[in-house]
Design an enzyme around this catalytic site. Structure first.
Site, mmCIF file in Angstrom:
data_model
loop_
_atom_site.group_PDB
_atom_site.id
_atom_site.type_symbol
_atom_site.label_atom_id
_atom_site.label_comp_id
_atom_site.label_asym_id
_atom_site.label_seq_id
_atom_site.Cartn_x
_atom_site.Cartn_y
_atom_site.Cartn_z
ATOM 1 N N GLU A 143 13.364 -4.466 22.211
ATOM 2 C CA GLU A 143 13.796 -4.282 20.692
ATOM 3 C C GLU A 143 12.646 -4.279 19.782
ATOM 4 O O GLU A 143 12.016 -5.213 19.106
ATOM 5 C CB GLU A 143 14.629 -5.523 20.177
ATOM 6 C CG GLU A 143 15.350 -5.217 19.080
ATOM 7 C CD GLU A 143 16.043 -6.323 18.181
ATOM 8 O OE1 GLU A 143 16.649 -6.262 17.189
ATOM 9 O OE2 GLU A 143 15.939 -7.503 19.021
ATOM 10 N N CYS A 154 13.283 -9.487 10.745
ATOM 11 C CA CYS A 154 12.110 -10.270 10.974
ATOM 12 C C CYS A 154 11.036 -10.094 11.797
ATOM 13 O O CYS A 154 10.178 -10.527 12.159
ATOM 14 C CB CYS A 154 12.961 -11.824 11.222
ATOM 15 S SG CYS A 154 13.539 -11.481 13.148
ATOM 16 N N HIS A 155 11.094 -8.579 12.273
ATOM 17 C CA HIS A 155 10.192 -7.849 12.882
ATOM 18 C C HIS A 155 8.844 -7.849 12.367
ATOM 19 O O HIS A 155 8.840 -7.446 11.203
ATOM 20 C CB HIS A 155 10.671 -6.706 13.644
ATOM 21 C CG HIS A 155 11.753 -6.827 14.339
ATOM 22 N ND1 HIS A 155 11.659 -6.408 15.882
ATOM 23 C CD2 HIS A 155 12.980 -6.982 14.584
ATOM 24 C CE1 HIS A 155 12.765 -6.489 16.684
ATOM 25 N NE2 HIS A 155 13.610 -7.022 15.611
ATOM 26 N N HIS A 263 26.261 -12.866 10.242
ATOM 27 C CA HIS A 263 25.931 -11.579 10.211
ATOM 28 C C HIS A 263 26.789 -10.251 9.836
ATOM 29 O O HIS A 263 26.189 -9.268 9.149
ATOM 30 C CB HIS A 263 25.267 -10.936 11.691
ATOM 31 C CG HIS A 263 23.866 -11.764 11.859
ATOM 32 N ND1 HIS A 263 23.686 -12.872 12.260
ATOM 33 C CD2 HIS A 263 22.734 -10.954 12.078
ATOM 34 C CE1 HIS A 263 22.573 -13.121 12.712
ATOM 35 N NE2 HIS A 263 21.918 -12.033 12.622
ATOM 36 N N ASP A 286 22.224 -12.076 20.065
ATOM 37 C CA ASP A 286 20.815 -11.822 19.549
ATOM 38 C C ASP A 286 20.142 -13.433 19.057
ATOM 39 O O ASP A 286 19.554 -13.743 18.384
ATOM 40 C CB ASP A 286 20.963 -11.396 18.021
ATOM 41 C CG ASP A 286 19.467 -10.827 17.571
ATOM 42 O OD1 ASP A 286 18.676 -10.770 18.334
ATOM 43 O OD2 ASP A 286 19.477 -10.732 16.414
ATOM 44 N N LEU A 319 17.493 -12.864 7.830
ATOM 45 C CA LEU A 319 18.146 -13.440 9.296
ATOM 46 C C LEU A 319 17.274 -13.138 10.159
ATOM 47 O O LEU A 319 16.592 -11.920 10.457
ATOM 48 C CB LEU A 319 19.452 -12.792 9.501
ATOM 49 C CG LEU A 319 20.768 -13.149 8.396
ATOM 50 C CD1 LEU A 319 21.798 -12.064 8.644
ATOM 51 C CD2 LEU A 319 20.871 -14.671 8.467
ATOM 52 N N ALA A 320 16.754 -14.066 11.186
ATOM 53 C CA ALA A 320 16.239 -14.150 12.462
ATOM 54 C C ALA A 320 16.972 -14.461 13.458
ATOM 55 O O ALA A 320 16.827 -15.624 13.903
ATOM 56 C CB ALA A 320 15.061 -14.991 12.072
ATOM 57 N N GLY A 321 17.617 -13.586 13.983
ATOM 58 C CA GLY A 321 18.541 -13.693 15.327
ATOM 59 C C GLY A 321 19.662 -14.779 15.031
ATOM 60 O O GLY A 321 20.032 -14.949 13.707
#
Length: 399
Positions: A143, A154-155, A263, A286, A319-321
């Site tokens: 991803e 969050c990447h 989400h 996720d 949001l982080a997963g």
């Protein structure tokens, strides 16, 4: 305990969901990890009669429903570990063990945007898992890092980049099982997507601010999926359909969706299901490292992620997963979206199996791999089998 040659699951009180229909009172016979027969149970079998049978193992299912194993195409971590942080075979085993208790029988360990050394190590770990037939590990999901800065979530921005020859050497490997690659259409070219698809890789679109024309060009080049629909993608508006609108209207593409109540709003989820249908909307988690643990925070690149109930956020508030598991996603689809058990299970099993081109899993039928989840009437997980091997049990199974 394994389902060895001639072993049987005897559903004398449970129903079996096979081919979208519920079957009462049947036996499922397995051999070498595959389903070899499904037969009606014509009369109640006594323990004495069972003792006279040749099968060395019988499992009795006295309530609930037996369904096909769940397939999760987006798993970042679980059991207290993250694949990015420790891309090893030991991490894969820990993740699978954590998710198996929630019905996951096949997964794509997911590497989010990172440096190329981490990507190479992750690929090597998955290649070893595929070589040794590690239960439940069927491939890998990259991803990123070829994503949109505007929709990165969050990447880590420092690692977002175009595709180079180094990444292509990883993506084109033929020893990784299923290869799923999430890209943003504006970060790659249609020619690059065609090259990936020609190699047998599956291309999904996500973390993108692309307009509809760019998305359509990527689909025309061979992209067949959308990563976590609605999240990290350009929205549908009156004059620009964006990625969301294009995803919904594209008949032959698959959309993953995160049903954790955080989400996606329930109405948005119902819209997606009504448009895409059960055959093209699939449940994903996720999931991050806290799944299967009481972990409340964990290191994440140069910061940390904090858990608040069912929500994970990075230091910037993104949001982080998730801390979602597949059994909870199925439960949400049944009890919040009112889609019914058959539709929910199909979105967790047969639909992702179709998306990642694994026809040997995803349903309970003769010739398929013996991946099962035994659900109680409240949809909690009672037992799980992967390739015929019992990997989790929360209820008595023997006579």
């Amino acid at each position: 305990m394994k389902l060895s040659a001639g072993a049987s699951l005897i559903a004398d009180g449970a129903q079996v969901l096979a081919g979208g229909s519920l079957i009462d009172h049947c036996t499922i016979d397995t051999s070498a990890g595959k389903i070899i027969a499904i037969n009606p149970l014509l009369a109640e079998i006594s323990p004495q009669e069972l003792a006279l049978r040749a099968e060395p193992i019988q499992y009795r299912l006295d309530r609930g429903t037996l369904v096909a194993g769940f397939i999760d195409t987006q798993v970042n971590g679980g059991g207290g570990v993250m694949f990015n942080h420790a891309p090893t075979l030991a991490t894969l085993r820990c993740m699978m063990q954590a998710h198996c208790q929630f019905g996951t029988t096949a997964m794509l360990p997911t590497v989010i945007t990172d440096d190329i050394e981490t990507m190479q190590a992750a690929a090597n770990a998955v290649a070893e898992a595929i070589r040794t037939q590690e239960p439940g590990i069927v491939g890998i999901h990259f991803e990123g890092p070829h994503l949109s800065m505007a929709k990165r979530g969050c990447h880590p921005p420092a690692h977002l980049r175009p595709i180079t020859e180094g990444e292509f050497q990883i993506y084109l490997r033929q020893d990784l099982g299923v290869r799923l690659i999430t890209v943003a259409p504006e970060a790659v070219t249609p020619a690059q997507i065609r090259q990936l698809v020609a190699s047998g890789a599956i291309v999904s679109l996500g973390h993108s601010n692309a307009k509809a024309d760019e998305v359509r060009a990527a689909i025309d080049a061979g992209a067949t999926g959308f990563t976590h629909l609605y999240n990290g993608m350009s929205a549908m508006t009156s004059r620009e359909p964006g990625m969301v609108g294009t995803a919904l209207i594209s008949d032959n593409t698959y959309c993953g969706i995160i049903l954790d109540g955080q989400h996606v709003h329930p109405i948005s989820a119902q819209v997606a299901w009504r448009v895409k249908g059960t055959a093209h909307l699939m449940l994903v988690t996720d999931a991050m490292s806290p799944v299967g643990t009481d972990q409340t925070e964990f290191a994440f690149f140069d910061g940390k992620v904090i858990r608040d109930g069912m929500t994970l956020r990075d230091p910037y508030g993104s949001l982080a997963g998730s801390v979602l598991d597949m059994a909870s996603a199925v439960n949400y689809a049944v009890n919040i979206l009112d889609l019914g058990l058959a539709a929910a299970v199909e979105m967790a099993s047969l639909t992702p199996a179709s998306f990642i081109h694994l026809p040997q899993i995803g349903d309970i039928s003769i010739g398929k791999q013996a991946d099962f989840v035994w659900l109680d009437d409240d949809l909690s997980v009672l037992a799980v089998w992967v390739a015929g091997q019992l990997c989790y049990r929360a209820a008595p199974l023997d006579w």
